[in-house]
Write a protein that holds these residues in place. Structure first.
Motif, PDB file in Angstrom:
ATOM      1  N   LEU A   1       0.833  -1.215   0.000  1.00  0.00           N
ATOM      2  CA  LEU A   1       0.000   0.000   0.000  1.00  0.00           C
ATOM      3  C   LEU A   1       0.864   1.261   0.000  1.00  0.00           C
ATOM      4  O   LEU A   1       0.595   2.231  -0.723  1.00  0.00           O
ATOM      5  CB  LEU A   1      -0.926  -0.023   1.233  1.00  0.00           C
ATOM      6  CG  LEU A   1      -1.711   1.257   1.528  1.00  0.00           C
ATOM      7  CD1 LEU A   1      -2.603   1.646   0.352  1.00  0.00           C
ATOM      8  CD2 LEU A   1      -2.584   1.067   2.781  1.00  0.00           C
ATOM      9  N   ILE A   2       1.930   1.224   0.799  1.00  0.00           N
ATOM     10  CA  ILE A   2       2.785   2.419   0.914  1.00  0.00           C
ATOM     11  C   ILE A   2       3.518   2.684  -0.408  1.00  0.00           C
ATOM     12  O   ILE A   2       3.662   3.837  -0.831  1.00  0.00           O
ATOM     13  CB  ILE A   2       3.755   2.241   2.101  1.00  0.00           C
ATOM     14  CG1 ILE A   2       2.965   2.335   3.414  1.00  0.00           C
ATOM     15  CG2 ILE A   2       4.877   3.271   2.058  1.00  0.00           C
ATOM     16  CD1 ILE A   2       3.718   1.842   4.637  1.00  0.00           C
ATOM     17  N   ALA A   3       3.967   1.599  -1.075  1.00  0.00           N
ATOM     18  CA  ALA A   3       4.655   1.785  -2.367  1.00  0.00           C
ATOM     19  C   ALA A   3       3.672   2.416  -3.353  1.00  0.00           C
ATOM     20  O   ALA A   3       2.584   1.892  -3.563  1.00  0.00           O
ATOM     21  CB  ALA A   3       5.138   0.447  -2.900  1.00  0.00           C
ATOM     22  N   GLY A   4       4.060   3.531  -3.922  1.00  0.00           N
ATOM     23  CA  GLY A   4       3.189   4.193  -4.902  1.00  0.00           C
ATOM     24  C   GLY A   4       2.202   5.172  -4.296  1.00  0.00           C
ATOM     25  O   GLY A   4       1.372   5.717  -5.009  1.00  0.00           O
ATOM     26  N   SER A   5       2.295   5.410  -2.973  1.00  0.00           N
ATOM     27  CA  SER A   5       1.316   6.328  -2.360  1.00  0.00           C
ATOM     28  C   SER A   5       1.805   7.781  -2.408  1.00  0.00           C
ATOM     29  O   SER A   5       1.195   8.672  -1.813  1.00  0.00           O
ATOM     30  CB  SER A   5       1.006   5.901  -0.923  1.00  0.00           C
ATOM     31  OG  SER A   5       2.171   5.933  -0.134  1.00  0.00           O
ATOM     32  N   GLU A   6       2.899   8.012  -3.116  1.00  0.00           N
ATOM     33  CA  GLU A   6       3.392   9.373  -3.430  1.00  0.00           C
ATOM     34  C   GLU A   6       3.591  10.245  -2.194  1.00  0.00           C
ATOM     35  O   GLU A   6       3.316  11.452  -2.227  1.00  0.00           O
ATOM     36  CB  GLU A   6       2.449  10.061  -4.431  1.00  0.00           C
ATOM     37  CG  GLU A   6       2.334   9.315  -5.750  1.00  0.00           C
ATOM     38  CD  GLU A   6       1.694  10.157  -6.851  1.00  0.00           C
ATOM     39  OE1 GLU A   6       2.075  11.327  -6.994  1.00  0.00           O
ATOM     40  OE2 GLU A   6       0.819   9.632  -7.547  1.00  0.00           O
ATOM     41  N   GLY A   7       4.026   9.632  -1.105  1.00  0.00           N
ATOM     42  CA  GLY A   7       4.334  10.417   0.090  1.00  0.00           C
ATOM     43  C   GLY A   7       3.114  11.016   0.758  1.00  0.00           C
ATOM     44  O   GLY A   7       3.238  11.908   1.592  1.00  0.00           O
ATOM     45  N   THR A   8       1.921  10.536   0.406  1.00  0.00           N
ATOM     46  CA  THR A   8       0.713  11.102   1.021  1.00  0.00           C
ATOM     47  C   THR A   8       0.289  10.322   2.258  1.00  0.00           C
ATOM     48  O   THR A   8      -0.596  10.760   2.989  1.00  0.00           O
ATOM     49  CB  THR A   8      -0.473  11.101   0.027  1.00  0.00           C
ATOM     50  OG1 THR A   8      -0.703   9.754  -0.368  1.00  0.00           O
ATOM     51  CG2 THR A   8      -0.195  11.960  -1.189  1.00  0.00           C
ATOM     52  N   LEU A   9       0.921   9.143   2.498  1.00  0.00           N
ATOM     53  CA  LEU A   9       0.520   8.337   3.662  1.00  0.00           C
ATOM     54  C   LEU A   9       1.590   8.353   4.756  1.00  0.00           C
ATOM     55  O   LEU A   9       1.266   8.513   5.936  1.00  0.00           O
ATOM     56  CB  LEU A   9       0.220   6.892   3.235  1.00  0.00           C
ATOM     57  CG  LEU A   9      -0.900   6.713   2.185  1.00  0.00           C
ATOM     58  CD1 LEU A   9      -1.103   5.239   1.866  1.00  0.00           C
ATOM     59  CD2 LEU A   9      -2.203   7.355   2.652  1.00  0.00           C
ATOM     60  N   VAL A  10       2.839   8.142   4.383  1.00  0.00           N
ATOM     61  CA  VAL A  10       3.946   8.100   5.354  1.00  0.00           C
ATOM     62  C   VAL A  10       5.212   8.636   4.694  1.00  0.00           C
ATOM     63  O   VAL A  10       5.274   8.766   3.476  1.00  0.00           O
ATOM     64  CB  VAL A  10       4.252   6.640   5.797  1.00  0.00           C
ATOM     65  CG1 VAL A  10       3.143   6.043   6.639  1.00  0.00           C
ATOM     66  CG2 VAL A  10       4.559   5.761   4.604  1.00  0.00           C
ATOM     67  N   VAL A  11       6.218   8.878   5.526  1.00  0.00           N
ATOM     68  CA  VAL A  11       7.554   9.182   4.998  1.00  0.00           C
ATOM     69  C   VAL A  11       8.328   7.862   4.994  1.00  0.00           C
ATOM     70  O   VAL A  11       8.433   7.208   6.041  1.00  0.00           O
ATOM     71  CB  VAL A  11       8.321  10.176   5.899  1.00  0.00           C
ATOM     72  CG1 VAL A  11       9.611  10.624   5.211  1.00  0.00           C
ATOM     73  CG2 VAL A  11       7.454  11.359   6.283  1.00  0.00           C
ATOM     74  N   VAL A  12       8.834   7.465   3.840  1.00  0.00           N
ATOM     75  CA  VAL A  12       9.665   6.259   3.779  1.00  0.00           C
ATOM     76  C   VAL A  12      11.073   6.642   4.237  1.00  0.00           C
ATOM     77  O   VAL A  12      11.679   7.571   3.687  1.00  0.00           O
ATOM     78  CB  VAL A  12       9.708   5.688   2.344  1.00  0.00           C
ATOM     79  CG1 VAL A  12      10.665   4.501   2.271  1.00  0.00           C
ATOM     80  CG2 VAL A  12       8.312   5.294   1.884  1.00  0.00           C
ATOM     81  N   LEU A  13      11.576   5.936   5.265  1.00  0.00           N
ATOM     82  CA  LEU A  13      12.887   6.292   5.816  1.00  0.00           C
ATOM     83  C   LEU A  13      13.973   5.295   5.408  1.00  0.00           C
ATOM     84  O   LEU A  13      15.119   5.691   5.149  1.00  0.00           O
ATOM     85  CB  LEU A  13      12.805   6.356   7.343  1.00  0.00           C
ATOM     86  CG  LEU A  13      11.788   7.376   7.894  1.00  0.00           C
ATOM     87  CD1 LEU A  13      11.698   7.266   9.409  1.00  0.00           C
ATOM     88  CD2 LEU A  13      12.183   8.788   7.482  1.00  0.00           C
ATOM     89  N   GLU A  14      13.612   4.020   5.381  1.00  0.00           N
ATOM     90  CA  GLU A  14      14.597   2.981   5.046  1.00  0.00           C
ATOM     91  C   GLU A  14      13.872   1.836   4.358  1.00  0.00           C
ATOM     92  O   GLU A  14      12.684   1.617   4.603  1.00  0.00           O
ATOM     93  CB  GLU A  14      15.231   2.393   6.310  1.00  0.00           C
ATOM     94  CG  GLU A  14      16.017   3.354   7.141  1.00  0.00           C
ATOM     95  CD  GLU A  14      16.588   2.676   8.381  1.00  0.00           C
ATOM     96  OE1 GLU A  14      17.712   3.044   8.755  1.00  0.00           O
ATOM     97  OE2 GLU A  14      15.920   1.794   8.966  1.00  0.00           O
ATOM     98  N   ALA A  15      14.626   1.076   3.561  1.00  0.00           N
ATOM     99  CA  ALA A  15      14.010  -0.081   2.900  1.00  0.00           C
ATOM    100  C   ALA A  15      14.974  -1.245   2.853  1.00  0.00           C
ATOM    101  O   ALA A  15      16.179  -1.054   2.676  1.00  0.00           O
ATOM    102  CB  ALA A  15      13.602   0.298   1.481  1.00  0.00           C
ATOM    103  N   LYS A  16      14.434  -2.436   3.026  1.00  0.00           N
ATOM    104  CA  LYS A  16      15.214  -3.651   2.754  1.00  0.00           C
ATOM    105  C   LYS A  16      14.742  -4.154   1.395  1.00  0.00           C
ATOM    106  O   LYS A  16      13.536  -4.268   1.151  1.00  0.00           O
ATOM    107  CB  LYS A  16      14.956  -4.686   3.842  1.00  0.00           C
ATOM    108  CG  LYS A  16      15.753  -5.970   3.664  1.00  0.00           C
ATOM    109  CD  LYS A  16      15.715  -6.795   4.944  1.00  0.00           C
ATOM    110  CE  LYS A  16      16.320  -8.169   4.878  1.00  0.00           C
ATOM    111  NZ  LYS A  16      17.257  -8.515   3.861  1.00  0.00           N
TER     112      LYS A  16
END
Ligand SMILES: Cc1cc2nc3c(=O)[nH]c(=O)nc-3n(C[C@H](O)[C@H](O)[C@H](O)COP(=O)(O)OP(=O)(O)OC[C@H]3O[C@@H](n4cnc5c(N)ncnc54)[C@H](O)[C@@H]3O)c2cc1C
Length: 433
Positions: free
Chosen positions: A180-195
């Motif tokens: 869900l977060i992938a592709g949400s264009e920063g409107t839901l959360v701030v992505v800080l780190e990814a594995k």
């Protein structure tokens, strides 16, 4: 006050720009912003083409200092793709998503679910995420592993039957947090780190820039080549684009009216040989030559964006895709309209393997621009009539958010999810909605 823009040419501004250097600093600053009800916009590499990071006041939070790098663990959202690809390659590994512009940040590519040329085989960014650490608008930080389901009630949304889609939230039944977060264009959360999921670097790869004297021949070849096994890339370049590229690459064979860019694991070029392409086509197996072809492909959007900017206009390009089976019929009609309205004032290139070719109008006058805007609206409707999407990889951001209600007559499912994450609408305010 700080001014901010992105590759779309849109200009925005913020009261303050902060570049926190750690997950903890992001959490603290978001908590402070919550206390003062301040709007927060997230900035990655600024290569976005829809004005997503072009804030309308408030706080601009840049991820540029989140550059921690653990290949087996978390990688910071601010790491540019150049570094990501160099470091994975050095470890004998491949991160398959390959959006053309490598100054993009990892976080930005997750936010837009970016794809690019290798998505023909490997899909978009979403497929390559194992875990995400994110900050919510109230400053809470959480890590989600792929497969952990989003627990809140929502109405599923059926996506178009295209191979890629990034218009609106991804809401199939039983969606995971990560998806869900992938592709949400920063409107839901701030992505800080990814594995990330990484795969072994293929031992051998053949690549080619294959030229044709007729567009029809290239288009017919696309339909034949789609099914070649282990084909990573199938990209199209039209005659107007080749003309632009000739400014920097005079070695492009004279008389070529279309080109296909291909890349395939292994060393065997036989599956390509039956097509009727020009003898002067370029094939290569070395990494250096492949990088040269990549640069060739990358130069094209750069030249287009530069031409539009120098003429004093903002980027006017499509990110439309249609279902693969619809493509030949759709494309014939699209090109005939373009030829009628904008002869030699448009380019068409991109991910034809995914039935996703970017058209850019190159306006020279205000009248061209006005007609271009009208064409964009009309074409969007035609794309939808073919069961397509209005954004396959760039997102809608600010400049294209008017397309969301065209594609979905009911935005309630998206607005419901947005309010579950960000009830006050402070995060990336003005993006998507
Ligand atoms: C020449 C050129 C070629 C391109 N080719 C491709 C291509 O082949 N495929 C493709 O998919 N795209 C392509 N793009 C578009 C662009 O590179 C992508 O959209 C990229 O994902 C944007 O990343 P960024 O870091 O530059 O994001 P930005 O432009 O900084 O931001 C984009 C959006 O993501 C949000 N965002 C950024 N970072 C985060 C974060 N950490 N957490 C939450 N939200 C965040 C921003 O708020 C904004 O809404 C191209 C662009 C250019 C200029």
């Amino acid at each position: 006050m700080v001014e901010i823009d992105d590759a779309s040419g849109l200009k925005g501004w913020a009261d303050e720009l902060i570049s926190p250097a750690s997950v903890e600093d992001f959490a603290r600053i978001l908590k402070e912003a919550a206390a003062s009800q301040t709007k927060v916009t997230i900035s990655g590499g600024g290569t976005g083409v829809t004005g997503g990071r072009c804030a309308e006041g408030g706080l601009l939070l840049s991820t540029s200092k989140l550059t921690q790098f653990n290949l087996d663990g978390m990688i910071g959202a601010g790491v540019p793709l150049t570094d990501l690809h160099a470091r994975t390659r050095a470890a004998g590994l491949l991160y398959p998503p390959d959006p053309t512009e490598w100054t993009a940040s990892l976080g930005g590519t997750i936010a837009t679910n970016a794809s690019g040329s290798r998505s023909f085989r490997f899909g978009s960014t979403r497929r390559w995420l194992e875990a995400l650490t994110v900050a919510f608008i109230d400053g809470t930080v959480r890590t989600f592993h792929q497969g952990e389901l989003y627990p809140h009630p929502y109405t599923p949304v059926t996506p178009p039957k295209t191979t890629k889609n990034t218009a609106g939230y991804y809401l199939p039944p039983g969606v995971s947090w990560v998806d869900l977060i992938a592709g949400s264009e920063g409107t839901l959360v701030v992505v800080l780190e990814a594995k990330l999921k990484l795969i072994p670097l293929p031992k051998e790869v053949v690549a080619g820039v294959v030229f044709f004297t007729k567009a029809e021949e290239a288009l017919n070849t696309v339909e034949r080549w789609r099914s070649i096994p282990a084909l990573n890339m199938l990209e199209y370049i039209d005659a107007n684009s080749l003309e632009l590229l000739q400014l920097r690459y005079p070695e492009i064979p004279a008389g070529s009216r279309a080109a296909l860019l291909i890349e395939r694991d292994g060393s065997d070029v036989d599956p390509f040989l039956e097509a009727d392409f020009m003898d002067e086509s370029w094939f290569a197996a070395s990494t250096a030559d492949r990088d040269r072809f990549r640069k060739f492909r990358h130069t094209l959007p750069e030249l287009v964006n530069e031409r539009v900017r120098l003429n004093g206009f903002k980027k006017m390009g499509t990110d439309f895709a249609v279902p693969v089976a619809e493509f030949p019929r759709y494309w014939a009609q699209c090109v005939s309209t373009l030829e009628e309205l904008f002869p030699s004032k448009y380019t068409a290139y991109g991910h034809i393997g995914d039935a996703h070719v970017h058209v850019n109008i190159l306006p020279e006058t205000e009248d061209d621009e006005r007609r271009g805007q009208q064409w964009l609206r009309d074409e969007a409707r035609r794309v939808l009539a073919h069961g397509g999407t209005l954004s396959a990889e760039h997102g809608l951001g600010r400049r294209k958010k008017w397309m969301l209600p065209l594609q979905y007559s009911d935005l309630t499912p998206f607005l419901q999810v947005k309010s579950q994450f960000d009830p006050e609408g402070r995060l990336n305010h003005g993006v998507l909605f």
